[in-house]
Design a protein around this motif. Sequence first.
Motif, PDB file in Angstrom:
ATOM      1  N   HIS A 189       0.828  -1.208   0.000  1.00 35.52           N
ATOM      2  CA  HIS A 189       0.000   0.000   0.000  1.00 35.52           C
ATOM      3  C   HIS A 189       0.865   1.262   0.000  1.00 35.52           C
ATOM      4  O   HIS A 189       0.498   2.264  -0.630  1.00 35.52           O
ATOM      5  N   ILE A 190       1.998   1.209   0.690  1.00 34.73           N
ATOM      6  CA  ILE A 190       2.910   2.354   0.668  1.00 34.73           C
ATOM      7  C   ILE A 190       3.411   2.586  -0.756  1.00 34.73           C
ATOM      8  O   ILE A 190       3.470   3.727  -1.233  1.00 34.73           O
ATOM      9  N   ALA A 191       3.761   1.501  -1.450  1.00 32.02           N
ATOM     10  CA  ALA A 191       4.218   1.624  -2.844  1.00 32.02           C
ATOM     11  C   ALA A 191       3.126   2.230  -3.724  1.00 32.02           C
ATOM     12  O   ALA A 191       3.401   3.084  -4.582  1.00 32.02           O
ATOM     13  N   THR A 192       1.881   1.795  -3.520  1.00 29.92           N
ATOM     14  CA  THR A 192       0.764   2.357  -4.276  1.00 29.92           C
ATOM     15  C   THR A 192       0.646   3.859  -4.032  1.00 29.92           C
ATOM     16  O   THR A 192       0.406   4.648  -4.961  1.00 29.92           O
ATOM     17  N   ASN A 193       0.857   4.271  -2.789  1.00 30.11           N
ATOM     18  CA  ASN A 193       0.714   5.688  -2.462  1.00 30.11           C
ATOM     19  C   ASN A 193       1.885   6.527  -2.964  1.00 30.11           C
ATOM     20  O   ASN A 193       1.757   7.749  -3.120  1.00 30.11           O
ATOM     21  N   VAL A 194       3.023   5.890  -3.227  1.00 28.61           N
ATOM     22  CA  VAL A 194       4.102   6.604  -3.922  1.00 28.61           C
ATOM     23  C   VAL A 194       3.626   7.000  -5.314  1.00 28.61           C
ATOM     24  O   VAL A 194       3.878   8.118  -5.788  1.00 28.61           O
ATOM     25  N   VAL A 195       2.921   6.081  -5.978  1.00 30.88           N
ATOM     26  CA  VAL A 195       2.368   6.375  -7.307  1.00 30.88           C
ATOM     27  C   VAL A 195       1.331   7.492  -7.212  1.00 30.88           C
ATOM     28  O   VAL A 195       1.318   8.426  -8.025  1.00 30.88           O
ATOM     29  N   ILE A 196       0.466   7.413  -6.205  1.00 30.12           N
ATOM     30  CA  ILE A 196      -0.576   8.428  -6.022  1.00 30.12           C
ATOM     31  C   ILE A 196       0.053   9.811  -5.817  1.00 30.12           C
ATOM     32  O   ILE A 196      -0.400  10.818  -6.376  1.00 30.12           O
ATOM     33  N   ALA A 197       1.122   9.849  -5.012  1.00 30.00           N
ATOM     34  CA  ALA A 197       1.719  11.131  -4.635  1.00 30.00           C
ATOM     35  C   ALA A 197       2.726  11.647  -5.650  1.00 30.00           C
ATOM     36  O   ALA A 197       3.215  12.772  -5.524  1.00 30.00           O
ATOM     37  N   ALA A 198       3.062  10.860  -6.656  1.00 28.02           N
ATOM     38  CA  ALA A 198       4.118  11.239  -7.601  1.00 28.02           C
ATOM     39  C   ALA A 198       3.764  12.523  -8.335  1.00 28.02           C
ATOM     40  O   ALA A 198       2.619  12.772  -8.686  1.00 28.02           O
ATOM     41  N   SER A 199       4.787  13.335  -8.563  1.00 29.20           N
ATOM     42  CA  SER A 199       4.608  14.577  -9.309  1.00 29.20           C
ATOM     43  C   SER A 199       5.787  14.756 -10.255  1.00 29.20           C
ATOM     44  O   SER A 199       6.930  14.443  -9.914  1.00 29.20           O
ATOM     45  N   SER A 200       5.521  15.257 -11.445  1.00 31.87           N
ATOM     46  CA  SER A 200       6.595  15.507 -12.417  1.00 31.87           C
ATOM     47  C   SER A 200       7.146  16.921 -12.292  1.00 31.87           C
ATOM     48  O   SER A 200       7.993  17.336 -13.067  1.00 31.87           O
ATOM     49  N   ASP A 201       6.667  17.670 -11.292  1.00 35.59           N
ATOM     50  CA  ASP A 201       7.104  19.050 -11.095  1.00 35.59           C
ATOM     51  C   ASP A 201       8.492  19.044 -10.453  1.00 35.59           C
ATOM     52  O   ASP A 201       8.645  18.797  -9.261  1.00 35.59           O
ATOM     53  N   THR A 202       9.519  19.306 -11.218  1.00 29.53           N
ATOM     54  CA  THR A 202      10.897  19.223 -10.725  1.00 29.53           C
ATOM     55  C   THR A 202      11.229  20.326  -9.729  1.00 29.53           C
ATOM     56  O   THR A 202      12.248  20.267  -9.049  1.00 29.53           O
TER      57      THR A 202
END
Length: 461
Positions: free
Chosen positions: A339-352
């Motif tokens: 679930h933590i790995a899934t939430n990394v995907v949820i929280a991911a942002s391409s804003d450098t």
Amino acid sequence: MDASMHLTVPEPKIELYEDGFDDHDQLDREATGKKLSDLVERIDDPMVIALDGAWGSGKSFFLKCWVGEHKNHNSETKTVYFDAFEHDFLDDPLIALTGAIAKRFESAESQEEGQKSERSRQIKKAAWAIGKGALRIGASVATFGATEALSDVGDAVANAVGDEAEAFLNSGKGDEEAVKFWNAHDARIAAMEAFREALTELTEPSEDGEPQRKLVIVIDELDRCRPDYALSLLEIIKHFFNVPGVHFVLGVNLKELQNSVRARYGSGVDAARYLRKFVTFGFDLPLYDSVRGRNDVAARYFKKAANSIGANGRVETDIIIVLVQYFLKPDVSLRDAEHIATNVVIAASSDTHWNNGAYKVALACLICVYTLDPVLFSKIMSESAVFSDLQKFFKLPESLPADPDGQLKTVCNVLAISCGHVTPTSEHTLDIPKGDALVDTEFKTYLSQIARRHLGGINFI
């Protein structure tokens, strides 16, 4: 642009009874499997081994690999995998379990196929006879007159009191019905003996009665079943399968199974003592290394899960691996790690713009809190979290030095230093770039804004 991501980890494809640990063991559990195999092969006395692990600890995956691994290294032993939860809609666990055993023998490729088919036929027939007798006798006892066994005579017995009851018992009335009842009971006892004999034949005993091959029956998901079904299955194992050379391995969370006992017999019952009547001994499937204070298994699984859903290679992913291994609570399960790995995907942002080290450490911490402690995450969102909240969540020592005005920031400093993303300084402060729009805000607001930017408004039902 980020590579393709997914929300769920693909279900591993295991060919039951064929695949072992070789292609699937990424958690170093083969050694545990060998220890279990050694036990069931060395001992002839019937055993019931409870493979004890919390929900989400990987019991089912381990057991599906183990039945194939054990068969591949012990060709004379027959392993049977039975998912109890898939069958708990049925009333009779004996019929379901016997059917799984018979099917396993019927599908085996061997020169003795005809003989094995006959044995499986006998065991299924005996189980059917037991079940039929149980239904007839059970209904008779429960209803006094609802079945042919007792007719309407049972009502007279149930209603008679005192001298009337004595007069009834001394009369000839009801003799025929009583004979029918005990004949049915005797038939069930005979069916039980026939069942044990058929079961014994599956172990191919020597002239001295010693089993020449083992039958190992794995019962998985027992703690997910209805309480009455789970406990009936345990009672059936004890009374019907107590045969030399026949072993059971239960995939179970014993604490949850104790709750099933209390649900059936009341909160005052000693549930652990009750289960000891059925379980020979427990066999742990641990996640946490209490000696070294590390959760290597969960950290390794998180890395695997992150890779499979496209969350690998991110700074926050690398930080979380360290957090899971060293700083999170000991009972973090494999399901939690997923679930933590899934939430990394949820929280991911391409804003450098937000990719500096301080920000990523804070985001990694927030993802873990969001997954494992929603109440604490809400406090962070509302800027009401205090130092002791994060100190407890991340297992930080009570003696951790902190500036009274910057304690939450100190927590992230310590974690950032430990994860190798910040060089310690005499002040132990994170170097938040001057160009960051949040540099002049209080750290509580800093965390809250990160939480809102990446995870705010997202809820899983």
